[in-house]
Design an enzyme around this catalytic site. Structure first.
Site, short mmCIF file in Angstrom:
data_model
loop_
_atom_site.label_atom_id
_atom_site.label_comp_id
_atom_site.label_asym_id
_atom_site.label_seq_id
_atom_site.Cartn_x
_atom_site.Cartn_y
_atom_site.Cartn_z
N GLY A 16 0.83 -1.20 0.00
CA GLY A 16 0.00 0.00 0.00
C GLY A 16 0.86 1.24 0.00
N ALA A 19 0.91 5.68 4.72
CA ALA A 19 -0.25 6.02 5.56
C ALA A 19 -1.57 5.50 4.98
CB ALA A 19 -0.32 7.53 5.80
N SER A 20 -1.51 4.33 4.34
CA SER A 20 -2.71 3.76 3.70
C SER A 20 -3.51 2.84 4.63
CB SER A 20 -2.31 2.95 2.46
OG SER A 20 -1.49 1.85 2.84
N LYS A 22 -1.95 -0.02 5.82
CA LYS A 22 -1.42 -1.37 5.59
C LYS A 22 -0.88 -2.00 6.87
CE LYS A 22 2.82 0.57 3.69
NZ LYS A 22 2.40 1.93 4.00
N SER A 23 -0.19 -1.23 7.72
CA SER A 23 0.34 -1.81 8.96
C SER A 23 -0.79 -2.22 9.90
CB SER A 23 1.28 -0.84 9.66
OG SER A 23 2.48 -0.69 8.92
N THR A 42 12.18 -3.20 11.01
CA THR A 42 13.32 -2.95 10.12
C THR A 42 13.77 -1.49 10.14
OG1 THR A 42 11.86 -2.52 8.24
CG2 THR A 42 12.62 -4.80 8.56
N SER A 43 13.01 -0.62 10.80
CA SER A 43 13.36 0.80 10.77
C SER A 43 14.48 1.11 11.75
CB SER A 43 12.14 1.66 11.09
OG SER A 43 11.71 1.41 12.41
N HIS A 57 3.27 3.51 16.07
CA HIS A 57 3.09 2.09 15.72
C HIS A 57 3.05 1.22 16.98
CE1 HIS A 57 3.33 1.42 11.27
NE2 HIS A 57 3.59 2.71 11.32
#
EC number: 2.7.1.156
Length: 178
Positions: A16, A19-20, A22-23, A42-43, A57
């Protein structure tokens, strides 16, 4: 005689825009699985904006997750997981950015990632950004990233059992079933 049993998708690919939703959608899939949840982050935190995004998150995800931070090499964590677990990899886009900034061999890194996903005993949900819907970037690095992300997304979608595009918080199944 064999009996066909519907098994859960081993690898689910969630795609996505930024900011869609998806998370959040990926997290809901993991929560509904009933399995022990693992979050593979991974960030990397380089500034206050990224710290704020990670904090959002964490709050959104809530408790009940085992978190592993692996900005570059996901294989050790994926190889350690068991069949009674579900792992959310969030996200392939940050992983690719990390690879590019480290000037890694992208083809080898992608090959290693796909192999690790296939070896993983756990169910895995991989989140990634769709970056191909925008304008052509004005600089070489951004164009290289867009192309590399497109190739990675094609490879992930190709090996996944299920692929879902999330737009404005709405999931659209591209491959497999929900």
């Amino acid at each position: 005689m064999f009996r066909v049993v519907k098994l859960p998708s081993k690898v689910t690919f969630i795609l996505g825009g930024a900011a869609s939703g998806k998370s959040a959608f990926a997290e809901s899939l993991c929560l509904s699985s009933g399995k022990d949840r693992v979050y593979l982050a991974t960030s990397q935190v380089f500034d206050d904006e990224m710290r704020a995004k990670i904090d959002r998150h964490l709050h959104q995800r809530g408790t009940g997750w085992t978190t592993h931070e692996a900005p570059m090499d996901l294989a050790p964590v994926l190889d350690s997981l068991a069949a009674d677990q579900i792992c959310l990899v969030d996200c392939a886009t940050m992983w690719l950015s990390n690879q590019m900034l480290a000037e890694a061999d992208l083809q080898a890194a992608q090959h290693d990632l796909l192999d690790a996903l296939q070896r993983c005993a756990a169910e895995v949900v991989v989140v990634s950004n769709e970056v191909g819907h925008g304008i052509v970037p004005d600089n070489a690095l951004a164009r290289q990233f867009r192309e590399a992300q497109g190739r990675l997304n094609i490879a992930l979608a190709g090996m996944a059992d299920r692929a879902v595009l999330v737009t404005a918080g709405l999931p659209q199944v591209l491959k497999g079933t929900l």
